[in-house]
Each structure stands twice: as structure tokens, then as C-alpha cells.
Write an enzyme that holds these catalytic residues in place. Structure first.
Site, mmCIF file in Angstrom:
data_model
loop_
_atom_site.group_PDB
_atom_site.id
_atom_site.type_symbol
_atom_site.label_atom_id
_atom_site.label_comp_id
_atom_site.label_asym_id
_atom_site.label_seq_id
_atom_site.Cartn_x
_atom_site.Cartn_y
_atom_site.Cartn_z
ATOM 1 N N ASP A 174 -9.728 -9.274 7.517
ATOM 2 C CA ASP A 174 -9.842 -8.610 8.814
ATOM 3 C C ASP A 174 -11.252 -8.721 9.393
ATOM 4 O OD1 ASP A 174 -7.360 -7.831 9.590
ATOM 5 O OD2 ASP A 174 -7.608 -5.701 9.177
ATOM 6 N N ASP A 318 -0.957 4.214 1.663
ATOM 7 C CA ASP A 318 -0.358 3.976 0.347
ATOM 8 C C ASP A 318 0.616 5.082 -0.041
ATOM 9 O OD1 ASP A 318 -2.472 5.781 0.138
ATOM 10 O OD2 ASP A 318 -3.699 4.462 -1.100
#
Length: 698
Positions: A174, A318
Site C-alpha cells: 500500500d 481481524d
């Protein structure tokens, strides 16, 4: 199909919990005289001291039942006999403390439920026929981390033991950095970028998910280096049970966290994360509620597709992802085998930043996708997720407990309307029972008292974050935890310890008020005892705050590659003479190694080849190294890596062995008084260190 004995074994904990809860609830509400309460508490305490030495699940369950019983008696007594509303100020203080106590009891009860029967899952072997093994995409997301950190993980992932045609490694950048693209091209991994950084890590993973196709997906944070056998030891469960969406393994950190390094306790106290990965996750696994932790895990693509990919609604993608998969009926698994090693946060400031994100994300999930609401979860799963989310509300009760005794010492306000003798008769057994029970349950994973230090060190920074996330769950962005940094000198991070210094000063002043009050009211027993009780409370708080302040004294850390202790049999080969010299490593790092020889090396040898063979893990290393210095049989060497192949061989030797992190849980079982001694000694040692350094400067 389970056998009758397996069904009985599976149902036993539920039956015991139900019966125990009914008995405890019934008995704990019976009000008795103060003397009878004291005798009852002493009898239960003696039983606990006998039981805690007994092995087995039954002893654990009995201790949990006794602790719950005593704690329930305390809470019922507090709610029934100790509330008196005098004025708005006193009422506010009283209800604030009561809130903190009720919260702590809820967390205690949920913790007992969560850990009632930890599941020690074993590895599941893969089929002998490799054609039945699934294809695996390995995702390694990165944003602003240094390439020196990331390349270790990428090379280790490429070297994992798995059929080459079914292993696909993807570097998800990224940061869109040219040097990362060049590295990916050099080593032959797939380089993936996207047009923007929307939804941070979760968006990065989802973008890769849409451009890949393997049945399974392994995710590693860019500093988590897997062992070669990672997939061999985890994927078996995914093959054996097609309903398992996730298998999580521990996140082990081979560098010291701020508490270990700054308090100099690495050899005496388990790392902070050991409790979660060593005990809480096996407890979750029993309830089919394993949390996805963002790294060191394997997920099933069809499960992710069924929930539209990794969760993007919160900053803890997560845990939210695993919650959503379990709502859909997918199963989860946890394997308590350390199969990867990563870097811990280097400083208290970075540690706080990481915990801020975790706290914000878990509170966001609590508000937007509360596990108590909605369909799809079992009761056990709801309790496990509720425990995980409520845990991150701890900053507010922690601050309340630190400041509570000042209500009486500074303002003369009674926030517990009872005699000191009555308070001690109920509160001391409650605290002792919970400490002894948690000491038995947590064993080698977390030592007594240290939980208070961990919480106090970060509570003032997390408290406003928790409040904002609760009332405005859509606010807040994902922050990346920096790894691989250096600390060039020892220093006190005043920015990080200033709030606790202020609290510590208030506690010192409160202590003087307490001493003065005891002297002034020595002829009035009740007031004398009240001042004494609050002074004792203040002193205990001051000890914890001092420990939290000393964590902010950052120790010098100038090694980019931490040394890892390992005793490996190797051979040093003199390339000029062809002679071979057996040796054993003492420690290893990406920069070099220290070895012990059977005898001194001959004079004049400057460069050797380090040979290491590990047949079990299919590791063969033959890399040149320069001798830095030699003292008798102790030799220090610096790697002379020639190419990527040599670099990969070094990484495999250090990080790729199946037993590389097998010592992660090698701590003795908790002893509360010993834990207190270590805490006190750590504070004293660091205070002396600061004083001596100040004296030298003068």
C-alpha cells in the site's frame, strides 16, 4: 460422528458450569453475621490453598466456583448494605466506584467462563497423497515498513515447505514503493498495489482477495517470519474439516516488548501477549470462538467470500472478520504452536499506539455488531466475544480504582458505607480468592499483579479513545504500528509517563493525609481504621503507578537485528585449508552469530563457511562469515551474504526451524509473592539506575 464417551466428555463442562452456577447463585445471597462471614471466608481460603496444588480440570473448576461464590457474596453485600445517598457529590463518587467494581466482577466471571476448559488442540496430519493438498495464497500486507524488515518475511514465506505449484506469495504494498517492486521482481514474488488505501489493511487484503484464486489464504504481517513447516502443521485441519474457516496460531515476538526491556524482566516474567495466545485462545477454541488476529493464520476463501471479504467497518478487521464468519456458521480452530516470530513494539509510545487501535476497534464492534445481539452465535461464542470487547473498557475502571481512596483522604467522603472491619471481611477474601484462582488458571502464561502494571501504564491514553469510540463508533482511523526502529540512548519519555507521574504525586500526597489522619484519630477506632484502610489502598496503588512510570524509561536499543538465543550444532569450514571445526551457536541474528568452539581456531583464519544441516526441516546452510573477534573458544562472526540464496539460507537457519520458538512458554508457574518481589525489585533497580546516572552527570 462422536462416540458416547466423546459426547459425555464434551457435555461435562456445560453440566458442571450449570450446576455450579445454580448452587453459587443460591448460596451467595444468604446474608450471615460478620463473624460467620469471616469464618466462611477462612474455611474457603483453606480449601482453595489445598485444591490449588491438585492437578486436573476438576480442581480448576472447583477453584473457579469458590472464587465466584466469594465474589458474588461481596457484590451482593455491596449492593444491599453499603449504599447511602447523602449529596450529589458523594453519590457520584460512590456510584463511580460501584460501576468499576461491577465491571471488574463481570470481567472476572466472563474470564472464568472463557477459560473453563481450554482446548489443547493437536496438529492434524495432511493426507499422504499430495494431490489432495489445497493451493495456498500467502498475503503479506505492508504500508510504511522498512524493506529490511519485509524481505525476511517474504523470503521465509517463499521457502515454506509446500508444493511449489500450489504456493503463491503476494507482497501487498500500500506504500507503492519502487524498491519494493524491484525486490519482488528480483526474488520472483507477486507484487500487488491498488489505486488508493481505502479501508487500510482490510482494503489491501480484499483487493488481493479479488485478484487471486487459491482455496486457502495465509496471512502474515510483514514482520512475522514463518517457519518452513507452517503450512504443513496447520493446513491439515482445513483439509480434515471443510467447515473450518480459520486456523489461528500464536503471534510470538522474538524482540523484547517495552515492559520486558525497560523493567529488565525478560528472563523472569512472561511477555504480555503470552496470556492471550497461551491460554485465552485455547479457551476460545473450546467454545468454537477463536479470534482471527490478523497474522499467522490460514483462512478459507469460500468463508471469506460468504461474508463479502475481510471486515472493513472497524479498525480491528481481524476480530470482526472471525465474528462475521462464525455468525455464518463457520467453525474456527486454534493451534497453540509458535510457527512464526515477529517484532514487538520498540517503545512504550508505539505500544500505546497499537493498543489504542485495538481498543478503538473492539469498542466499535461492541457498538456496531454486538455479539449479544443478532443471530448465528452460540452462547459460548457470545460470552467469548463479549469478554474480548469488554476487556478494552478497562482504562476507565483502572483510573477509578487508582483515584478512589482519595475520595475519603482528600474530601472525607464515604463511598462505601460500612465499617472498615466489614469492608475488609468481604473485600479481602474476594481479592485473595480471585488472585489465587487466576494464579492457578494462568500459571506460566501471566504472573499475578503484572496485569495491573500493564493496564496502568496505558490507561490514561486509552480512556478517551474508549469513550469516543463508544459514543461515536464511526470515528477513528487505522494506524499502522511501526516496527524495526532504534532507540539511540536511554531516556525517560516524559510525554508517556506524565499522566502517571501526576497520579503518583496525588497518591503520595494522599498517603500523607492518611498518615496524618491516623495520628489525629488514633483515639477513634473507626476513623483510625478507615484512614488505615485507605492508606493501605493508596500504597498498593502507588506501587503499581511507580512500575508504570518506570516502563517509560526507555532503554538503549541500537541493534536492527535482535539476537536470538539458539544452541545449534554447526561446522566452521576453513575454505583455504579445507579443515572443519565443530562448534555450537550461542545466539544468531541476521547480522551474524556467536559460537562456542571445541577448541580455539588456528591463528590467521579470518573467513569461514558456516555449515548447518537440519534434515527434519530440510534446511541446508553454507554461508561465508567473517570472524569479528575470538576469545578462547568463543567466536563472534559476521555474515558475508553473497546473494539472495545466501540470505534465504540465513533466514531459514535462524527463523525457519520448527523448534525456533519452542521456548516461548518456558516459564515457571506463577507464585503471587514471588511476582510481587520481582515487581518491587524491578522498580528499585531502575530507580537506582536513574539516580546513579544523575549523580555521574553532576
Amino acid at each position: 460422528m462422536m462416540s458416547p464417551s466423546e459426547r459425555i466428555g464434551r457435555a461435562t463442562p456445560y453440566i458442571l458450569i450449570l450446576l455450579g452456577t445454580l448452587l453459587v447463585l443460591t448460596a451467595s445471597q444468604a446474608m450471615i453475621s460478620l463473624a460467620a462471614q469471616a469464618y466462611l471466608s477462612i474455611a474457603i481460603l483453606l480449601c482453595t490453598l489445598v485444591i490449588r496444588r491438585r492437578p486436573g480440570h476438576f480442581a480448576r473448576l472447583l477453584m473457579m466456583g469458590l472464587s465466584t461464590f466469594i465474589s458474588l457474596r461481596y457484590i451482593f453485600w455491596r449492593l444491599s448494605y453499603t449504599l447511602e445517598f447523602e449529596n450529589w457529590f458523594q453519590t457520584s463518587l460512590m456510584l463511580t466506584l460501584l460501576f468499576a467494581e461491577v465491571y471488574s466482577w463481570i470481567i472476572l466471571f466472563l474470564g472464568y467462563m472463557q477459560l473453563v476448559w481450554p482446548l489443547n488442540r493437536k496438529e492434524c496430519p495432511l493426507p499422504d497423497d499430495e494431490s489432495l493438498w489445497p493451493s495456498v495464497d500467502v498475503f503479506i500486507p505492508t504500508y510504511n515498513e522498512d524493506l529490511s524488515v519485509v524481505r525476511n518475511t517474504v523470503l521465509a514465506a517463499m521457502a515454506m515447505d509446500w508444493p511449489a505449484d500450489r504456493l503463491h506469495v503476494y507482497l501487498l504494498d500500500d506504500g507503492r514503493r519502487p524498491e519494493f517492486r524491484n525486490f519482488a521482481d528480483e526474488v520472483g514474488v507477486n507484487y500487488v498495489i491498488r489505486a488508493n488505501n481505502q479501508h487500510a489493511k482490510a482494503g489491501n487484503l480484499n483487493h488481493a482477495l479479488a485478484h487471486t484464486s487459491s482455496e486457502l489464504i495465509a496471512v502474515f504481517d510483514c514482520d512475522h517470519i514463518p517457519v518452513k513447516s507452517f503450512l504443513i502443521r496447520t493446513v491439515g485441519w482445513m483439509v480434515q474439516n471443510r467447515d473450518i474457516s480459520l486456523i489461528q496460531t500464536p503471534q510470538h515476538f522474538y524482540s523484547l516488548d517495552p515492559f520486558q526491556r525497560n523493567l529488565d524482566i525478560s528472563e523472569h516474567i512472561p511477555p504480555e501477549s503470552n496470556l492471550f495466545y497461551g491460554l485465552v485462545q485455547p479457551g476460545n477454541d473450546f467454545w468454537n470462538a477463536t479470534l482471527f488476529c490478523g497474522s499467522c493464520a490460514v483462512l478459507r476463501r469460500t468463508a471469506l467470500v460468504s461474508i463479502d471479504g475481510f471486515a472493513v467497518e472497524t479498525v480491528t478487521e481481524d476480530a470482526h472478520t472471525s465474528l462475521r464468519m462464525q455468525r455464518k456458521g463457520w467453525e474456527s480452530a486454534y493451534l497453540r504452536e509458535t510457527l512464526a516470530g515477529g517484532l514487538a513494539t520498540e517503545s512504550l509510545a508505539l505500544h500505546v499506539g497499537q493498543r489504542i487501535r485495538w481498543a478503538r476497534g473492539m469498542v466499535q464492534i461492541f457498538r456496531t455488531d454486538n455479539p449479544l445481539l443478532g443471530r448465528g452465535l452460540s452462547l459460548g461464542q457470545r460470552f467469548c466475544y463479549l469478554s474480548a470487547m469488554l476487556h478494552f473498557f478497562f482504562p476507565i475502571p483502572r483510573i477509578i480504582f487508582l483515584l478512589a481512596p482519595m475520595a475519603f483522604l482528600f474530601f472525607g467522603e464515604n463511598i462505601i458505607y460500612a465499617t472498615p472491619l466489614a469492608v475488609m471481611t468481604y473485600v479481602v477474601p474476594h481479592l485473595l480468592q480471585s488472585v489465587l484462582t487466576q494464579s492457578r488458571m494462568q500459571g506460566r502464561w501471566r504472573y499475578s499483579i503484572w496485569n495491573y502494571v500493564y493496564e496502568t501504564a496505558i490507561a490514561t491514553f486509552l480512556a478517551p479513545v474508549v469513550v469516543v469510540a463508544f459514543f461515536a463508533p464511526r470515528r477513528g482511523t487505522f494506524n499502522v504500528t511501526a516496527k524495526g526502529g532504534l532507540i539511540t540512548k536511554d531516556y525517560l519519555d516524559t510525554r508517556m509517563v506524565r499522566p502517571n507521574i501526576v497520579i503518583g504525586c496525588l497518591l503520595v500526597i494522599a498517603s500523607f493525609f492518611g498518615i496524618h489522619g491516623m495520628i489525629d484519630h488514633r483515639a477513634t477506632p473507626v476513623l483510625f481504621q478507615t484512614y488505615g484502610m485507605n492508606l493501605l489502598w493508596t500504597t498498593a496503588n502507588l506501587l503499581i503507578v511507580l512500575a508504570a512510570v518506570t516502563v517509560g524509561y526507555e532503554r538503549r536499543q541500537v541493534r536492527r537485528a535482535p539476537r536470538i538465543s539458539a544452541q545449534l550444532d554447526i561446522v566452521l569450514r576453513d575454505p583455504e585449508q579445507g579443515k572443519r571445526y565443530p562448534a555450537q551457536t550461542q545466539d544468531l541474528s541476521k547480522g551474524g552469530l556467536s559460537v562456542t568452539m571445541l577448541g580455539p581456531l588456528p591463528q590467521g583464519v579470518q573467513v569461514v563457511e558456516v555449515e548447518y544441516i537440519n534434515k527434519r526441516d530440510k534446511i541446508t546452510t553454507c554461508v561465508p562469515a567473517r570472524i569479528v573477534n575470538q576469545r578462547d573458544v568463543l567466536v563472534r562472526l559476521e555474515w558475508m551474504s553473497r546473494d539472495t540464496q545466501d540470505e534465504t539460507a540465513i533466514i531459514e537457519m535462524i527463523f525457519g526451524r520448527s523448534d525456533a520458538w519452542s521456548q516461548w512458554s518456558n516459564y515457571s508457574n506463577d507464585k503471587p509473592f514471588h511476582s510481587l518481589t520481582i515487581l518491587t525489585r524491578s522498580i528499585a533497580n531502575l530507580l537506582m539506575l536513574v539516580i546513579l546516572r544523575r549523580a555521574r552527570q553532576v
